[in-house]
Each structure stands twice: as structure tokens, then as C-alpha cells.
Design an enzyme around this catalytic site. Sequence first.
Site, PDB file in Angstrom:
ATOM      1  N   ASN A  13      23.756  15.465  62.741  1.00 16.89           N
ATOM      2  CA  ASN A  13      23.409  14.976  61.400  1.00 16.89           C
ATOM      3  C   ASN A  13      21.897  15.133  61.266  1.00 16.89           C
ATOM      4  O   ASN A  13      21.146  14.345  61.834  1.00 16.89           O
ATOM      5  CB  ASN A  13      23.822  13.505  61.252  1.00 16.89           C
ATOM      6  CG  ASN A  13      23.306  12.913  59.951  1.00 16.89           C
ATOM      7  OD1 ASN A  13      23.096  13.619  58.980  1.00 16.89           O
ATOM      8  ND2 ASN A  13      23.098  11.600  59.937  1.00 16.89           N
ATOM      9  N   LYS A  15      19.974  14.696  58.778  1.00 18.51           N
ATOM     10  CA  LYS A  15      19.306  13.779  57.838  1.00 18.51           C
ATOM     11  C   LYS A  15      18.378  14.589  56.928  1.00 18.51           C
ATOM     12  O   LYS A  15      18.713  15.711  56.566  1.00 18.51           O
ATOM     13  CB  LYS A  15      18.575  12.670  58.588  1.00 18.51           C
ATOM     14  CG  LYS A  15      19.425  12.046  59.690  1.00 18.51           C
ATOM     15  CD  LYS A  15      18.843  10.787  60.235  1.00 18.51           C
ATOM     16  CE  LYS A  15      19.643  10.349  61.454  1.00 18.51           C
ATOM     17  NZ  LYS A  15      19.540   8.920  61.725  1.00 18.51           N
ATOM     18  N   HIS A  98      27.422   7.132  55.828  1.00 18.38           N
ATOM     19  CA  HIS A  98      26.427   6.901  56.876  1.00 18.38           C
ATOM     20  C   HIS A  98      25.677   5.605  56.581  1.00 18.38           C
ATOM     21  O   HIS A  98      25.438   5.269  55.425  1.00 18.38           O
ATOM     22  CB  HIS A  98      25.457   8.090  56.930  1.00 18.38           C
ATOM     23  CG  HIS A  98      24.584   8.066  58.137  1.00 18.38           C
ATOM     24  ND1 HIS A  98      23.453   7.286  58.211  1.00 18.38           N
ATOM     25  CD2 HIS A  98      24.689   8.695  59.336  1.00 18.38           C
ATOM     26  CE1 HIS A  98      22.900   7.447  59.405  1.00 18.38           C
ATOM     27  NE2 HIS A  98      23.631   8.303  60.104  1.00 18.38           N
ATOM     28  N   GLU A 100      22.665   4.874  56.687  1.00 18.92           N
ATOM     29  CA  GLU A 100      21.457   5.032  55.859  1.00 18.92           C
ATOM     30  C   GLU A 100      21.830   5.093  54.381  1.00 18.92           C
ATOM     31  O   GLU A 100      21.089   4.618  53.521  1.00 18.92           O
ATOM     32  CB  GLU A 100      20.688   6.284  56.309  1.00 18.92           C
ATOM     33  CG  GLU A 100      19.980   6.034  57.640  1.00 18.92           C
ATOM     34  CD  GLU A 100      19.814   7.264  58.504  1.00 18.92           C
ATOM     35  OE1 GLU A 100      19.927   8.395  58.000  1.00 18.92           O
ATOM     36  OE2 GLU A 100      19.585   7.091  59.719  1.00 18.92           O
ATOM     37  N   GLU A 170      29.338   3.974  64.508  1.00 20.24           N
ATOM     38  CA  GLU A 170      27.884   4.004  64.666  1.00 20.24           C
ATOM     39  C   GLU A 170      27.320   2.598  64.489  1.00 20.24           C
ATOM     40  O   GLU A 170      27.088   2.158  63.353  1.00 20.24           O
ATOM     41  CB  GLU A 170      27.260   4.925  63.614  1.00 20.24           C
ATOM     42  CG  GLU A 170      27.712   6.364  63.725  1.00 20.24           C
ATOM     43  CD  GLU A 170      26.624   7.320  63.266  1.00 20.24           C
ATOM     44  OE1 GLU A 170      26.302   8.203  64.055  1.00 20.24           O
ATOM     45  OE2 GLU A 170      26.098   7.165  62.153  1.00 20.24           O
ATOM     46  N   GLY A 176      18.973   5.812  65.382  1.00 22.54           N
ATOM     47  CA  GLY A 176      17.568   6.180  65.240  1.00 22.54           C
ATOM     48  C   GLY A 176      16.615   5.198  65.901  1.00 22.54           C
ATOM     49  O   GLY A 176      15.404   5.246  65.681  1.00 22.54           O
ATOM     50  N   SER A 216      21.812   7.059  68.826  1.00 21.38           N
ATOM     51  CA  SER A 216      20.896   7.432  69.908  1.00 21.38           C
ATOM     52  C   SER A 216      21.600   8.112  71.084  1.00 21.38           C
ATOM     53  O   SER A 216      21.204   7.958  72.234  1.00 21.38           O
ATOM     54  CB  SER A 216      20.093   6.211  70.388  1.00 21.38           C
ATOM     55  OG  SER A 216      19.326   5.679  69.325  1.00 21.38           O
TER      56      SER A 216
HETATM   57  C1  PEP Z   1      23.028   9.428  63.010  1.00 19.35           C
HETATM   58  O1  PEP Z   1      22.207   9.824  62.207  1.00 19.35           O
HETATM   59  O2  PEP Z   1      24.232   9.387  62.703  1.00 19.35           O
HETATM   60  C2  PEP Z   1      22.574   9.023  64.338  1.00 19.35           C
HETATM   61  C3  PEP Z   1      23.462   8.580  65.218  1.00 19.35           C
HETATM   62  O3  PEP Z   1      21.242   9.138  64.594  1.00 19.35           O
HETATM   63  P1  PEP Z   1      20.529   9.044  66.039  1.00 19.35           P
HETATM   64  O4  PEP Z   1      21.318   9.898  66.975  1.00 19.35           O
HETATM   65  O5  PEP Z   1      19.149   9.556  65.819  1.00 19.35           O
HETATM   66  O6  PEP Z   1      20.578   7.601  66.444  1.00 19.35           O
END
Ligand code: PEP
Length: 255
Positions: A13, A15, A98, A100, A170, A176, A216
Site C-alpha cells: 500500500n 499511500k 484503510h 487512514e 490492521e 506506520g 509495520s
Molecule cells: C498500511 O498502510 O496498511 C500499513 C500496514 O502501513 P505500515 O506497514 O507502514 O505500518
Amino acid sequence: MKKELRKAVIAGNWKMNNTPAQTTALINEMKPLVADADCEVVLCVPYIDIPAAVEAAKGSNIKIGAENVHFKASGAYTGEVSTDMLKEAGVEYVVIGHSERRTYFGETDQTVNLRSLAALNAGLKAIICVGETLEQRELGYTETLLKFQTKMALTNVKPEQLKNVIIAYEPVWAIGTGVTATADQADEGNGFVRAAIAEAYGADLAETVTVQYGGSMNAKNAEELVSKVNVDGGLIGGASLKAQDFSVIVKAASK
Ligand code: PEP
């Protein structure tokens, strides 16, 4: 548990990162590194990067996804993009809900459901994100919340459409932040998601649905996370912006 029934999916992803030119360069770097993958490899990219991504990925095992989609077919929805537009551009996957988008752009469980239905009815594969905040976890609501978000997202989704559904667990506190859920926490969260699918569709069908972990995930922790029985790959943010790191994660999921 029937992990062998499910193909692992590693999805990046991006972003709001990478211009079209940077997209071409990064995918060209990734292609040889992931060519031997024994899992599905997907890159979900900003709308503006889709043509460059589709072109660069041509002839490779990398599939291209979008990071969102609108639920109406067309009309007066300034700034939005429809399923038809994505499909014609060569998109096969779309990330929906997501955290975000839930946090910054007013996404709700209802709109996640509408977007999921639109994507699935159009034949796109939906990567639907669910996850608890740290406060919800500390209050003991993780299972309740994951089951509720999963069932809400799948409302009116037909059993035969589940083959195009991927749920990404998630935890919001792990996205992040560099803080990863432990492999056991990831497995437990994914298990709650699968239990919710079983409650709605029956255990046999639930065993066939890909449930990813995201938060992460990186080159160092991927192998332990994806080894868990309920973890069928990952949704990767930061580490999907680096070809080498992403390819290590793809290799971990290919074992
Ligand atoms: C994501 O954007 O879905 C995500 C898991 O980001 P990150 O791996 O940077 O935590």
C-alpha cells in the site's frame, strides 16, 4: 485450520507516495526480485500512478491495485473514481476502509460496505481493512470490534463473492508506527476475523478466505508473522516502498 486452502497475498500500500516516473522505476526494480514468488504479489498505488504501474508490471507476476474506489457508478461526485474507471485502467485489486481513510476522510462501516459491494459486483478483488485502536484494545473490545467491522463490511456480500474478498487485519496502533503486533496478537486478531466470517457464512467457507496482517510488517518480522496459521500474507505500507525489503517479505510468504 486449513492454511493450505488459501493463497497468501502480499500487497503493498503505497499511500500518497511516488510520482508516475518513480512508480515505473520502483516496479522495474521490484520485478526481477519477486519473479519467483509463490504467493500473490500486489501493489496498490495512488490513482495517478495506475497507468504507469500497469505498464511497468506488464508481463510480470505483479498485480496492480487502487487505494480506494467510489460506490456510485458515475455522476456528480467530484474527485471520485469508479469501478469501471479502475477496471479499464487494468486494476485488479482495491484497498477499502484503510484506517487512514477512516480517520482522516470520514470513512464509516457503512461506506466500507458500499465500496466493498461496488468493487465485488464489478469483479474487482477487495482488500477490506479492519482494526482496533489502542484504546479499544485496552478496553478489551478487540474481538467485538473486529467481528463487527468484518460483518458490517460483508453485509449483502454473496457467499460466491468471498473468493474475491481479502480481509486485512490492521491494528491501528501498529500502522506506520514501527510498533508491530506480536505474531500471536496478529494470529489472534486474524482468528477473530475468520470467526466472524464463519458466523456469517459457515466454517468451511471461512477457511477459504485470505486474511492478511498489516501494521509495520517488514523484512525482519515478516517470516514469523506469516508463519502463523491464520495469517495469509500481509498488507505492507512503508516496506513496500523499498524493492529489497518488499521482496524479502514476498519470499517469506512464499515458503
Ligand atoms: C498500511 O498502510 O496498511 C500499513 C500496514 O502501513 P505500515 O506497514 O507502514 O505500518
